[in-house]
Design a protein around this motif. Structure first.
Motif, PDB file in Angstrom:
ATOM      1  N   TRP A  55       0.820  -1.218   0.000  1.00  0.00           N
ATOM      2  CA  TRP A  55       0.000   0.000   0.000  1.00  0.00           C
ATOM      3  C   TRP A  55       0.852   1.266   0.000  1.00  0.00           C
ATOM      4  CZ3 TRP A  55       0.584   3.587   3.778  1.00  0.00           C
ATOM      5  CH2 TRP A  55       1.100   3.179   5.009  1.00  0.00           C
ATOM      6  N   SER A  99      -6.135   2.466  -0.789  1.00  0.00           N
ATOM      7  CA  SER A  99      -5.367   1.326  -0.283  1.00  0.00           C
ATOM      8  C   SER A  99      -6.235   0.448   0.615  1.00  0.00           C
ATOM      9  CB  SER A  99      -4.133   1.806   0.480  1.00  0.00           C
ATOM     10  OG  SER A  99      -4.499   2.551   1.624  1.00  0.00           O
ATOM     11  N   SER A 145      -7.256  -3.446   0.005  1.00  0.00           N
ATOM     12  CA  SER A 145      -7.036  -4.447   1.052  1.00  0.00           C
ATOM     13  C   SER A 145      -8.308  -5.234   1.343  1.00  0.00           C
ATOM     14  CB  SER A 145      -6.546  -3.762   2.337  1.00  0.00           C
ATOM     15  OG  SER A 145      -5.322  -3.115   2.120  1.00  0.00           O
TER      16      SER A 145
END
Length: 554
Positions: free
Chosen positions: A98, A543, A547
């Motif tokens: 990330w 990010s 995820s």
């Protein structure tokens, strides 16, 4: 029965209203592009001849070289980093996966100012070299930051995340069976990457590359500050320096051809090359475990873009803002208010129109509505300079017609009502960033079952009430995400704001550009740092979204 017939008639009227609204919105948002194209087609032959004999060759060559350099740079950084963080297992991989997105928060013109202050002749790096060696100017070679190569480097550092994102998503979706079969055929890890994984990810890589190159063509602050003559600098120089809107429009038309070629390239790559996942386990479940030596190389390869593209610029900006720059006063507060006000208004307008367009396509998937939504989303692929020129021409024409009409009717003089006002800026922002909002809203609407619409209609709601009372509350997350992304994009936008801002009206981006142009780099730090810190918010959201979608594959 009468009530049922009335309800159906009301629903039909609402559908027609939404369809009409979608077509009208798309037509209005397409106006700047049409204006540029018309000016190209009816352009004066003498203007074309003058451009051809003087500046056109330099603009074309510099723009092509810039695209070539940035294209190679983003591929060399984005693809290997995507492969390492998605297909290999090593210490630090989760953090890097990330953190590699962080340079997206750094506008190219801000990183250009920062590294100029660091690497220029009077900067700390060259000063240190001269102090320890005793060399004087001309006695040693050092990389010239204000050059075409410098512009390539700066743009590469902030644009490689486009390729990284697309490539990583493609690698994560590849079936583990594909790589296992490659091992049975005797392929090493390197051969599997070049002969299997890379060709399979090619459409996604080309998409990311196209986005990066479009941003390269759209950049103004970096190339202007580094004195690299490209189409964007030429358009604004022609518009400001000579007041020649026709020539500026014709240059914008040529730039539009470059953008169109990139769009066609991206679509051609997706049309000609299609791969389908096998539906089996993903390759990320069988990552290649790296040994200590290879782990060190992976950390260096993935860590350098983060350090150079984000950490160093942020640290330098923070130091300048805290210890070198003049203390921000009421002027800075006014700049921040102008920027936040503009960004807030633009995000509200853009998301509201995106809701109307997306819901119209949900209710009516006719060709006219689909085409309208597609046209409305074209602006994001266009540089701000094109949209600015395409906006100022029709609005200036409309203002002069209104002024003439009022003068004839009442004899009074009125000022500009559209061009030279915040209306022009907000309109240009709407054209430029509609696609961003459309993507988020359509993604959210796609997750709402059609049965929700049917339930609302069975209760006698019109489609508009279904949208406002059922869909908008359910779309709260998507709407807020769209508003936030548009907010930050408007905050960073430079060329359109430079052309269309009202007299004596500044934003953080414009002020940072003006101070840097006057070689007051440290004084530009507070405004630049504010833009970067606000730009971090959508990067963090992105990010987190990746995820959550990837789950354990992260």
């Amino acid at each position: 029965m009468a009530e049922l017939s009335h309800s159906r008639a009301s629903n039909s009227s609402s559908w027609n209203w939404l369809k009409t609204a979608a077509i009208v919105v798309a037509a209005v948002l397409a106006l700047p592009i049409l204006v540029v194209l018309v000016n190209v087609l009816i352009g004066d032959a003498e203007v074309w001849q003058h451009l051809y004999e003087t500046v056109l060759a330099e603009y074309v060559s510099n723009s092509l070289l810039l695209m070539l350099g940035v294209g190679l740079g983003v591929l060399l950084i984005g693809v290997p980093c995507a492969w390492l963080t998605s297909m290999c297992e090593f210490r630090g991989r989760r953090f890097l996966s990330w953190a590699l997105l962080l340079p997206m928060a750094m506008p190219a013109y801000i990183i250009a100012y920062t590294y100029t202050g660091i690497l220029d002749f009077a900067g700390p790096v060259q000063t240190f070299i001269r102090d320890i060696t005793g060399w004087r100017y001309g006695e040693y070679w050092f990389f010239e930051i204000r050059s075409l190569g410098g512009a390539m480097t700066m743009l590469t550092l902030v644009l490689y995340p486009y390729v990284y994102l697309m490539s990583r998503a493609a690698f994560l979706e590849q079936s583990a069976n594909t790589l296992e079969v490659s091992r049975t055929l005797g392929y090493s890890g390197r051969m599997a990457f070049f002969k299997l994984a890379l060709p399979l990810a090619r459409p996604a890589i080309v998409t990311g590359l196209s986005l990066a190159l479009m941003e390269t063509l759209a950049d103004y602050g970096t190339v202007q500050y580094f004195s690299v003559n490209t189409f964007t600098t030429g358009i604004l120089r022609t518009f400001y320096g000579f007041g020649d809107i026709a020539a500026a429009s014709q240059l914008a038309g040529i730039l539009l051809l470059f953008v169109a070629m990139l769009i066609l390239l991206e679509r051609y790559s997706r049309h000609r090359i299609q791969y389908h996942a096998s539906g089996l386990k993903q390759a990320s479940n069988r990552r290649i475990v790296l040994n200590r030596k290879h782990t060190g190389l992976a950390l260096v390869l993935c860590g350098l873009p983060i350090v150079i593209g984000f950490v160093i610029p942020v640290v330098v900006l923070a130091y300048w803002a805290a210890f070198k720059a003049d203390m921000p006063g009421s002027n800075f507060v006014q700049l921040a208010w102008n920027s936040f006000y503009l960004a807030s208004m633009a995000s509200l307008i853009v998301v509201s129109l995106a809701l109307v367009l997306s819901y119209a396509m949900r209710l009516n998937r006719s060709r006219s509505v689909k085409a309208s939504v597609g046209i409305a989303g074209m602006g994001y692929a266009l540089p701000g300079t094109i949209i600015a020129i395409g906006t100022i021409v029709p609005l200036a024409w409309l203002d002069h017609r209104i002024i003439d009409f009022v003068r004839q009717v009442s004899g009074e003089r009125v000022g500009l009502m559209f061009s030279g006002t915040l209306f022009a800026l907000l309109f240009a922002y709407t054209v430029r960033f509609m696609a961003v909002s459309l993507g988020a809203v359509q993604n959210g609407l796609g997750k709402i079952k059609p049965s929700m619409d049917m339930a609302g209609r069975s209760l006698g709601m019109t489609p508009f009430k279904v949208l406002t009372r059922i869909h908008v509350p359910l779309l709260k997350g998507s709407v807020l995400t769209a508003m936030l992304i548009v907010f930050v994009d408007v905050l960073k936008e430079l060329p359109a704001t430079l052309v269309l801002r009202p007299f004596n009206f500044n934003t953080l981006a414009v002020r940072a550009f003006e101070l840097a142009s006057d070689e007051r780099l440290t004084d530009a730090a507070p405004a630049s740092l504010m833009i970067v810190l606000v730009g971090l918010v959508p990067v963090i959201l992105l990010s987190r979204s990746i995820s959550s979608r990837s789950g354990h594959s992260q």
